[in-house]
Design an enzyme around this catalytic site. Structure first.
Site, PDB file in Angstrom:
ATOM      1  N   ASP A   1       0.305  -1.854   5.864  1.00  0.00           N
ATOM      2  CA  ASP A   1      -0.184  -0.789   6.743  1.00  0.00           C
ATOM      3  C   ASP A   1       0.638  -0.668   8.019  1.00  0.00           C
ATOM      4  O   ASP A   1       1.023   0.433   8.431  1.00  0.00           O
ATOM      5  CB  ASP A   1      -1.648  -1.043   7.108  1.00  0.00           C
ATOM      6  CG  ASP A   1      -2.599  -0.349   6.151  1.00  0.00           C
ATOM      7  OD1 ASP A   1      -2.175  -0.007   5.034  1.00  0.00           O
ATOM      8  OD2 ASP A   1      -3.770  -0.142   6.534  1.00  0.00           O
TER       9      ASP A   1
ATOM     10  N   ASN B   1      -1.161   4.511   1.685  1.00  0.00           N
ATOM     11  CA  ASN B   1      -2.621   4.408   1.627  1.00  0.00           C
ATOM     12  C   ASN B   1      -3.202   3.962   2.961  1.00  0.00           C
ATOM     13  O   ASN B   1      -4.310   3.440   3.019  1.00  0.00           O
ATOM     14  CB  ASN B   1      -3.027   3.423   0.524  1.00  0.00           C
ATOM     15  CG  ASN B   1      -4.439   3.666   0.024  1.00  0.00           C
ATOM     16  OD1 ASN B   1      -4.970   4.767   0.144  1.00  0.00           O
ATOM     17  ND2 ASN B   1      -5.053   2.640  -0.540  1.00  0.00           N
TER      18      ASN B   1
ATOM     19  N   ASP C   1     -15.463  -3.263   8.397  1.00  0.00           N
ATOM     20  CA  ASP C   1     -14.516  -3.960   7.528  1.00  0.00           C
ATOM     21  C   ASP C   1     -15.056  -5.277   7.001  1.00  0.00           C
ATOM     22  O   ASP C   1     -14.402  -5.920   6.170  1.00  0.00           O
ATOM     23  CB  ASP C   1     -13.190  -4.181   8.258  1.00  0.00           C
ATOM     24  CG  ASP C   1     -12.406  -2.887   8.417  1.00  0.00           C
ATOM     25  OD1 ASP C   1     -12.705  -1.922   7.685  1.00  0.00           O
ATOM     26  OD2 ASP C   1     -11.507  -2.833   9.272  1.00  0.00           O
TER      27      ASP C   1
ATOM     28  N   GLU D   1     -10.338   3.205   1.599  1.00  0.00           N
ATOM     29  CA  GLU D   1      -9.337   3.149   0.526  1.00  0.00           C
ATOM     30  C   GLU D   1      -9.970   3.346  -0.844  1.00  0.00           C
ATOM     31  O   GLU D   1      -9.314   3.796  -1.785  1.00  0.00           O
ATOM     32  CB  GLU D   1      -8.600   1.814   0.577  1.00  0.00           C
ATOM     33  CG  GLU D   1      -7.611   1.686   1.715  1.00  0.00           C
ATOM     34  CD  GLU D   1      -8.227   1.229   3.017  1.00  0.00           C
ATOM     35  OE1 GLU D   1      -7.476   0.771   3.892  1.00  0.00           O
ATOM     36  OE2 GLU D   1      -9.465   1.331   3.192  1.00  0.00           O
TER      37      GLU D   1
ATOM     38  N   HIS E   1      -7.739  -3.655  -0.582  1.00  0.00           N
ATOM     39  CA  HIS E   1      -7.534  -5.034  -0.151  1.00  0.00           C
ATOM     40  C   HIS E   1      -8.837  -5.751   0.146  1.00  0.00           C
ATOM     41  O   HIS E   1      -9.013  -6.925  -0.183  1.00  0.00           O
ATOM     42  CB  HIS E   1      -6.616  -5.061   1.074  1.00  0.00           C
ATOM     43  CG  HIS E   1      -7.060  -4.166   2.202  1.00  0.00           C
ATOM     44  ND1 HIS E   1      -7.070  -4.575   3.521  1.00  0.00           N
ATOM     45  CD2 HIS E   1      -7.503  -2.883   2.221  1.00  0.00           C
ATOM     46  CE1 HIS E   1      -7.493  -3.584   4.281  1.00  0.00           C
ATOM     47  NE2 HIS E   1      -7.762  -2.544   3.520  1.00  0.00           N
ATOM     48  N   ARG E   2      -9.775  -5.058   0.774  1.00  0.00           N
ATOM     49  CA  ARG E   2     -11.011  -5.732   1.187  1.00  0.00           C
ATOM     50  C   ARG E   2     -11.907  -6.041  -0.008  1.00  0.00           C
ATOM     51  O   ARG E   2     -12.613  -7.059  -0.017  1.00  0.00           O
ATOM     52  CB  ARG E   2     -11.727  -4.894   2.243  1.00  0.00           C
ATOM     53  CG  ARG E   2     -10.838  -4.657   3.459  1.00  0.00           C
ATOM     54  CD  ARG E   2     -11.591  -4.429   4.745  1.00  0.00           C
ATOM     55  NE  ARG E   2     -10.645  -4.168   5.840  1.00  0.00           N
ATOM     56  CZ  ARG E   2      -9.996  -5.110   6.501  1.00  0.00           C
ATOM     57  NH1 ARG E   2     -10.177  -6.391   6.182  1.00  0.00           N
ATOM     58  NH2 ARG E   2      -9.152  -4.797   7.480  1.00  0.00           N
TER      59      ARG E   2
ATOM     60  N   LYS F   1      -1.812  -5.114   2.223  1.00  0.00           N
ATOM     61  CA  LYS F   1      -2.156  -4.052   3.164  1.00  0.00           C
ATOM     62  C   LYS F   1      -2.579  -4.604   4.523  1.00  0.00           C
ATOM     63  O   LYS F   1      -2.274  -4.013   5.561  1.00  0.00           O
ATOM     64  CB  LYS F   1      -3.272  -3.196   2.566  1.00  0.00           C
ATOM     65  CG  LYS F   1      -3.697  -2.002   3.394  1.00  0.00           C
ATOM     66  CD  LYS F   1      -4.742  -1.210   2.632  1.00  0.00           C
ATOM     67  CE  LYS F   1      -5.296  -0.072   3.452  1.00  0.00           C
ATOM     68  NZ  LYS F   1      -4.295   0.960   3.765  1.00  0.00           N
TER      69      LYS F   1
END
Length: 422
Positions: free
Chosen positions: A48, A91, A310, A338, A381-382, A407
């Site tokens: 990112d 992204n 997040d 995302e 990613h999360r 990311k």
């Protein structure tokens, strides 16, 4: 590629906190717009932040990644790109949104585009506010969504902006506002999503010399002409990324210490620690480190995580191992990330055996015996990291496309391997 996660625990581990992604993005933009040279110490170098850096380079800003820092030669408020520029934001929603307002400081039009998922993420409220402030924003494809073409100038003045989908709409204008022709005054008619990120934005702006006034989260005023000045800027540790490490202690039992965190940080994801404490973990903080320890059982809680978006998936993973239901509210805007994070989390937990109820703005997890599954993170990613952590408690988990963690936390898998957890 697939990462297979086996059951483990209790744990006794220590990790350094990754640098903050949010602070790195914003410091890059402030340094690029400022006068003179900025040296950003301990930045996050991830997919990112590299997209933001490449976008600034495309706009004509010299930038160099050095060991442990980024050197940025500021443009003094006018991007020197020689002609029209197209920036592929991949992204990274942060990259696209924050650069949208800054693009008005270019002498030539700027087109911002990205991945197929990016083209599904709305930017209409930001475009409308920028038009009111003097910009010309054109939608290349579907109205309200990227790609977008930015031209005109940032005149300034007063406008209202809806930040209920993303606070980044507000942060975008605030970051560029010191270079408007007149003061910028923003009114937010609805409560912004992820409002704590506006605190991060203001913190970076003030650190680089801007002048900003505010009334909570519903009114902001930025003084024109109080430009950013190049400086040495250290990036603090990231509470969002640290949440996965703390969650290891919560789901496996034992103790995890994370160093390099600012105990007075304005990062909203610090609230994840409050959630773990309410569930039965012991949390202790020092000047540079936080330790989470669990020796007993976890209990479910009810908590609003609207300012800590997040860490919602991480908390959901922990909640699945508790002894009673957990309800997480403030989740509505997570469908615009995302991936549809609430939908993906609920579907995966159900496949694992948990009972999950979803409403427009909440997620309720009722624990049940769990089993491992194959997880498709949908390039998020999360999702990958949250279910990897849950896999340490359950075993039998297979995480597909593990490279998506690049990311925000490129060293995630290596960190777990380093402590013998994988």
């Amino acid at each position: 590629m697939i990462v297979r996660v086996s059951q483990t625990g209790p744990v006794d581990a220590a990790f350094p906190a990754p640098p903050s992604k949010s602070y790195t993005h914003r410091a890059l933009i402030a340094g690029a717009l400022g006068s003179g040279r900025t040296r950003i110490a301990r930045p996050l170098r991830a997919a990112d932040t590299e997209l933001t850096a490449r976008g600034l380079e495309a706009l004509g800003v010299p930038l160099e990644w050095l060991p442990g820092e980024i050197a940025v030669d500021g443009c003094g408020g006018t991007f020197p790109a020689a002609g029209e520029v197209t920036i592929d934001c991949g992204n990274s929603g942060t990259t696209l949104r924050l650069l949208t307002s800054a693009a008005l400081l270019s002498q030539h039009p700027v087109v911002l585009t990205g991945s197929p998922r990016m083209l599904e993420r709305p930017v209409g409220p930001l475009a409308g506010a920028l038009r009111a402030l003097g910009g010309d924003v054109a939608f290349v494809g579907e109205p309200g969504f990227p790609p977008i073409r930015i031209s005109g100038r940032l005149r300034g003045g007063r406008t209202a902006i809806d930040g209920s989908i993303s606070s980044q709409f507000v942060s975008s204008i605030l970051m560029a506002a010191p270079y408007a022709e007149e003061d910028v005054e923003l009114t937010l008619p609805a409560a912004p999503a992820s409002r704590s990120y506006l605190d991060v934005t203001a913190d970076v702006m003030l650190g680089f010399g801007a002048h900003i006034e505010r009334r909570g989260y519903d009114w902001f005023r930025v003084q024109s002409g109080r430009a950013y000045r190049g400086r040495d800027y250290p990036v603090e540790g990231d509470y969002s990324s640290a949440s996965y490490l703390f969650a290891v202690a919560a789901v496996c039992g034992g103790r995890v210490t994370v160093t390099g965190l600012n105990p007075a940080s304005v990062q909203g994801d610090r609230r994840f620690l409050e959630a773990l404490e309410a569930m039965g973990c012991r949390v202790t903080s020092g000047t540079d480190a936080v330790t989470v320890e669990r020796t007993g059982d976890l209990e479910g809680i009810e908590i609003d995580m609207s300012s800590s978006p997040d860490t919602v998936q991480t908390l959901a993973a922990v909640a699945a191992t508790a002894g009673s239901p957990t309800t997480i509210t403030g989740t509505a805007h997570l469908q615009y990330k995302e991936s549809d994070r609430v939908g993906v989390t609920a579907e995966t937990l159900r496949r694992m055996g948990a009972r999950v109820e979803v409403t427009e703005d909440s997620l309720t997890i009722t624990p049940a015996p769990l089993h491992g599954v194959a997880v498709d993170p949908h390039d998020d990613h999360r999702t990958a990291m949250a279910f990897a952590v849950l896999g340490l408690a359950v075993g039998g988990m297979a995480i597909r496309d593990p490279e998506c963690v690049e990311k925000s936390f490129p060293g995630f898998w290596e960190a777990l391997y380093g402590e013998g957890l994988l």
